[in-house]
Design a protein around this motif. Structure first.
Motif, PDB file in Angstrom:
ATOM      1  N   ILE A 134       0.843  -1.199   0.000  1.00  0.00           N
ATOM      2  CA  ILE A 134       0.000   0.000   0.000  1.00  0.00           C
ATOM      3  C   ILE A 134       0.879   1.250   0.000  1.00  0.00           C
ATOM      4  CG2 ILE A 134      -1.634   1.397   1.343  1.00  0.00           C
ATOM      5  CD1 ILE A 134      -3.018  -0.999   2.244  1.00  0.00           C
ATOM      6  N   GLY A 135       1.921   1.221   0.844  1.00  0.00           N
ATOM      7  CA  GLY A 135       2.842   2.345   0.925  1.00  0.00           C
ATOM      8  C   GLY A 135       3.459   2.647  -0.432  1.00  0.00           C
ATOM      9  N   TYR A 136       3.880   1.577  -1.098  1.00  0.00           N
ATOM     10  CA  TYR A 136       4.520   1.708  -2.410  1.00  0.00           C
ATOM     11  C   TYR A 136       3.512   2.204  -3.447  1.00  0.00           C
ATOM     12  CZ  TYR A 136       6.640   0.252  -6.821  1.00  0.00           C
ATOM     13  OH  TYR A 136       7.115   0.230  -8.095  1.00  0.00           O
ATOM     14  N   ALA A 137       2.317   1.585  -3.458  1.00  0.00           N
ATOM     15  CA  ALA A 137       1.300   1.911  -4.466  1.00  0.00           C
ATOM     16  C   ALA A 137       0.801   3.344  -4.312  1.00  0.00           C
ATOM     17  CB  ALA A 137       0.132   0.924  -4.370  1.00  0.00           C
ATOM     18  N   ASN A 138       0.838   3.878  -3.087  1.00  0.00           N
ATOM     19  CA  ASN A 138       0.342   5.232  -2.856  1.00  0.00           C
ATOM     20  C   ASN A 138       1.455   6.260  -2.727  1.00  0.00           C
ATOM     21  OD1 ASN A 138      -2.659   4.874  -2.605  1.00  0.00           O
ATOM     22  ND2 ASN A 138      -1.952   3.397  -1.080  1.00  0.00           N
ATOM     23  N   ASN A 139       2.655   5.835  -3.091  1.00  0.00           N
ATOM     24  CA  ASN A 139       3.802   6.732  -3.008  1.00  0.00           C
ATOM     25  C   ASN A 139       4.001   7.325  -1.616  1.00  0.00           C
ATOM     26  OD1 ASN A 139       4.931   6.608  -5.594  1.00  0.00           O
ATOM     27  ND2 ASN A 139       3.221   7.843  -6.395  1.00  0.00           N
ATOM     28  N   LEU A 140       3.737   6.545  -0.590  1.00  0.00           N
ATOM     29  CA  LEU A 140       3.955   7.052   0.766  1.00  0.00           C
ATOM     30  C   LEU A 140       5.453   7.086   1.041  1.00  0.00           C
ATOM     31  CD1 LEU A 140       1.269   5.253   2.975  1.00  0.00           C
ATOM     32  CD2 LEU A 140       1.131   7.429   1.750  1.00  0.00           C
ATOM     33  N   ASP A 141       5.870   8.097   1.830  1.00  0.00           N
ATOM     34  CA  ASP A 141       7.283   8.107   2.209  1.00  0.00           C
ATOM     35  C   ASP A 141       7.499   7.098   3.341  1.00  0.00           C
ATOM     36  OD1 ASP A 141       6.252   9.296   4.453  1.00  0.00           O
ATOM     37  OD2 ASP A 141       6.817  11.335   3.860  1.00  0.00           O
ATOM     38  N   VAL A 142       8.756   6.942   3.735  1.00  0.00           N
ATOM     39  CA  VAL A 142       9.094   5.925   4.728  1.00  0.00           C
ATOM     40  C   VAL A 142       8.308   6.149   6.020  1.00  0.00           C
ATOM     41  CG1 VAL A 142      10.945   4.939   6.127  1.00  0.00           C
ATOM     42  CG2 VAL A 142      11.400   5.626   3.759  1.00  0.00           C
ATOM     43  N   LEU A 143       8.246   7.423   6.443  1.00  0.00           N
ATOM     44  CA  LEU A 143       7.582   7.740   7.708  1.00  0.00           C
ATOM     45  C   LEU A 143       6.115   7.310   7.682  1.00  0.00           C
ATOM     46  CD1 LEU A 143       8.143   9.027  10.477  1.00  0.00           C
ATOM     47  CD2 LEU A 143       7.192  11.161   9.553  1.00  0.00           C
ATOM     48  N   ASN A 144       5.433   7.626   6.572  1.00  0.00           N
ATOM     49  CA  ASN A 144       4.017   7.274   6.484  1.00  0.00           C
ATOM     50  C   ASN A 144       3.799   5.768   6.329  1.00  0.00           C
ATOM     51  OD1 ASN A 144       1.996   9.421   6.746  1.00  0.00           O
ATOM     52  ND2 ASN A 144       3.322  10.463   5.260  1.00  0.00           N
ATOM     53  N   THR A 145       4.758   5.104   5.687  1.00  0.00           N
ATOM     54  CA  THR A 145       4.670   3.648   5.588  1.00  0.00           C
ATOM     55  C   THR A 145       4.793   3.034   6.979  1.00  0.00           C
ATOM     56  OG1 THR A 145       5.700   3.793   3.423  1.00  0.00           O
ATOM     57  CG2 THR A 145       5.555   1.612   4.402  1.00  0.00           C
ATOM     58  N   ILE A 146       5.710   3.599   7.775  1.00  0.00           N
ATOM     59  CA  ILE A 146       5.854   3.126   9.154  1.00  0.00           C
ATOM     60  C   ILE A 146       4.566   3.380   9.929  1.00  0.00           C
ATOM     61  CG2 ILE A 146       7.054   3.500  11.346  1.00  0.00           C
ATOM     62  CD1 ILE A 146       9.600   4.007   9.680  1.00  0.00           C
ATOM     63  N   TRP A 147       3.954   4.577   9.708  1.00  0.00           N
ATOM     64  CA  TRP A 147       2.682   4.885  10.378  1.00  0.00           C
ATOM     65  C   TRP A 147       1.597   3.877  10.007  1.00  0.00           C
ATOM     66  CZ3 TRP A 147       1.111   7.098  14.478  1.00  0.00           C
ATOM     67  CH2 TRP A 147       1.820   8.170  15.025  1.00  0.00           C
ATOM     68  N   LEU A 148       1.615   3.489   8.734  1.00  0.00           N
ATOM     69  CA  LEU A 148       0.640   2.510   8.263  1.00  0.00           C
ATOM     70  C   LEU A 148       0.821   1.183   9.018  1.00  0.00           C
ATOM     71  CD1 LEU A 148      -1.616   2.152   6.174  1.00  0.00           C
ATOM     72  CD2 LEU A 148       0.108   1.321   4.556  1.00  0.00           C
ATOM     73  N   MET A 149       2.078   0.792   9.207  1.00  0.00           N
ATOM     74  CA  MET A 149       2.340  -0.451   9.937  1.00  0.00           C
ATOM     75  C   MET A 149       1.923  -0.325  11.395  1.00  0.00           C
ATOM     76  SD  MET A 149       5.802  -2.058   8.479  1.00  0.00           S
ATOM     77  CE  MET A 149       6.043  -2.351   6.730  1.00  0.00           C
ATOM     78  N   VAL A 150       2.235   0.838  11.982  1.00  0.00           N
ATOM     79  CA  VAL A 150       1.818   1.081  13.366  1.00  0.00           C
ATOM     80  C   VAL A 150       0.298   0.986  13.463  1.00  0.00           C
ATOM     81  CG1 VAL A 150       1.695   2.801  15.229  1.00  0.00           C
ATOM     82  CG2 VAL A 150       3.824   2.487  13.946  1.00  0.00           C
ATOM     83  N   PHE A 151      -0.382   1.514  12.420  1.00  0.00           N
ATOM     84  CA  PHE A 151      -1.841   1.436  12.388  1.00  0.00           C
ATOM     85  C   PHE A 151      -2.308  -0.017  12.401  1.00  0.00           C
ATOM     86  CE2 PHE A 151      -5.523   0.705   9.591  1.00  0.00           C
ATOM     87  CZ  PHE A 151      -6.512   1.268  10.377  1.00  0.00           C
ATOM     88  N   PHE A 152      -1.681  -0.856  11.576  1.00  0.00           N
ATOM     89  CA  PHE A 152      -2.068  -2.265  11.540  1.00  0.00           C
ATOM     90  C   PHE A 152      -1.841  -2.937  12.900  1.00  0.00           C
ATOM     91  CE2 PHE A 152      -1.755  -2.204   6.771  1.00  0.00           C
ATOM     92  CZ  PHE A 152      -3.083  -2.536   6.574  1.00  0.00           C
ATOM     93  N   ILE A 153      -0.721  -2.597  13.533  1.00  0.00           N
ATOM     94  CA  ILE A 153      -0.438  -3.167  14.853  1.00  0.00           C
ATOM     95  C   ILE A 153      -1.515  -2.727  15.850  1.00  0.00           C
ATOM     96  CG2 ILE A 153       1.171  -3.166  16.810  1.00  0.00           C
ATOM     97  CD1 ILE A 153       3.439  -2.965  14.709  1.00  0.00           C
ATOM     98  N   ALA A 154      -1.867  -1.421  15.796  1.00  0.00           N
ATOM     99  CA  ALA A 154      -2.906  -0.899  16.693  1.00  0.00           C
ATOM    100  C   ALA A 154      -4.242  -1.581  16.414  1.00  0.00           C
ATOM    101  CB  ALA A 154      -3.045   0.611  16.514  1.00  0.00           C
ATOM    102  N   LEU A 155      -4.517  -1.798  15.122  1.00  0.00           N
ATOM    103  CA  LEU A 155      -5.759  -2.459  14.733  1.00  0.00           C
ATOM    104  C   LEU A 155      -5.826  -3.864  15.332  1.00  0.00           C
ATOM    105  CD1 LEU A 155      -8.300  -2.839  13.063  1.00  0.00           C
ATOM    106  CD2 LEU A 155      -6.862  -3.267  11.057  1.00  0.00           C
TER     107      LEU A 155
END
Ligand SMILES: [Zn+2]
Length: 385
Positions: free
Chosen positions: A33-54
């Motif tokens: 998702i990070g790659y497909a949406n051109n997210l930077d490293v920080l936002n990709t990490i946030w996405l992972m943190v989100f999954f962990i929180a989920l």
């Protein structure tokens, strides 16, 4: 699910938490998702943190079930986290409808509380424009219904709302989505269990399970059809899972009812061959070859039951052509004896789990019959239909 395919994370409240191997896919998915949406490293990490929180929310949901069950004396073997959700493996479901109702509803209630707490956290953290943005993201995601992070939203608000300001409202919505999804009355999802418990208060548990299972299977088929049609493969997978478990649960409850209704005397065989300890092995070998009986009770010269001769021992004698050996050489000295009023549950346990070949059935010290695997299978075939 075999334990080899999962990783033990930790033990909390005395319940081990396991991570299914396929959980790793979530992180690959986040990277994608990070790659497909051109997210930077920080936002990709946030996405992972989100999954962990989920998944922390999913885990707390499962603890809601497990700890409520504990109040009614039901233990939880473990909690397994998989990419499509968590499973608290309770050793059984409480049978009083009210207790099952409370155990089932406790999970979604945890997500209601989490949604409220996370919303209040947002209110605490953000003011003014940022609080408006928070609410806007909340509404956007609510209207999408799925609670998944939508790429468009990431793009539109990506500059202003990143990190926590973006993911916190998404997490609120996701918890609401978890409540709604879990309350769908598709057995064995929570909503299905709640539905079964409510039905069981009016009709019997067996009938209630049957009705809940039918509804569950119907909804499951819908899940699969919609899932395949809309390419929502997770939904299709959940549908498949719901369908098979709904059937299995229905069979289990029916078997359970059967086991309660009958006693050992209902499946015992009153005619059986009595072997004497100093007979030759050729007798049981010949009987085994006739194929009617595979295990035999052995008696001493005073006609006391002293042991059992099972198929593997007879086979061993047959291989060695030990036809003229005395039966006493091959018989096992332990006999499992049950009374004719013994509950079927215990008979099942001995034959299925402990692998006992032949049970002797007694009535006030008198031997009245035997039970073996073939008899058990026959009984199930005749009564479970
Ligand atoms: Zn649940």
């Amino acid at each position: 699910m075999p334990m080899r395919s999962s990783l033990k994370l930790f033990t909390w409240f005395g319940i081990p938490v396991h991570l299914h191997w396929s959980f790793g896919l979530i992180f690959l998915y986040a990277l994608w998702i990070g790659y497909a949406n051109n997210l930077d490293v920080l936002n990709t990490i946030w996405l992972m943190v989100f999954f962990i929180a989920l998944f922390a929310c999913v885990l707390l949901h499962e603890y809601g079930h497990a700890l409520t069950a504990r109040r009614y004396g039901v233990r939880t073997q473990d909690i397994i986290l998989t990419p499509i959700g968590g499973i608290a493996r309770l050793e059984r479901m409480p049978e009083k409808p009210m207790q099952e109702f409370l155990v089932a509803i406790a999970g979604p209630m945890v997500n209601v509380v989490l949604a409220i707490l996370l919303f209040l956290l947002g209110k605490l953290l953000y003011q003014g424009d940022r609080w408006m943005l928070f609410n806007w993201i909340l509404e956007q995601n609510m209207t999408f219904g799925s609670g998944e992070s939508d790429p468009e939203v990431i793009e539109e608000v990506g500059i202003a709302a990143t990190g926590l300001l973006f993911y916190l409202p998404v997490l609120v919505v996701t918890n609401i989505a978890l409540v709604v999804f879990n309350l769908i009355p598709a057995f064995p999802m929570d909503g299905g269990r709640i539905f079964r418990a409510l039905l069981a208060m009016r009709m019997g548990r067996v009938r209630a399970t049957q009705v809940a299972s039918w509804l569950g299977q119907g909804i499951a088929v819908l899940f699969v059809v919609i899932g395949l049609w809309k390419s929502a493969f997770t939904l299709a997978l959940i549908g498949f899972f719901v369908f098979t478990t709904a059937r299995a649960e229905n069979n289990m409850v029916r078997l359970d009812a059967l086991v309660r209704r009958f006693k050992a005397r209902d499946l015992m065989r009153p005619q059986f061959t009595r072997l004497s300890i100093n007979d030759w092995m050729q007798t049981p070998i010949a009987l085994l070859q006739q194929g009617l009986e595979r295990h035999f009770l052995v008696f001493d010269l005073q006609d006391h039951l002293i042991g059992v001769l099972e198929e593997p021992q007879i086979m061993a004698a047959m291989k060695k052509h030990d036809l003229s050996a005395e039966i006493g050489q091959y018989a096992k000295p332990q006999v499992n004896v049950v009374t004719q009023d013994e509950r079927l549950e215990y008979v099942f346990h001995l034959l299925q789990q402990r692998g006992v070949g032949l049970l002797a059935v007694a009535d006030q010290g008198e031997l009245v019959g035997v039970i073996d695997q073939a008899g058990l299978q026959n009984f199930l075939r005749l009564n479970a239909g």
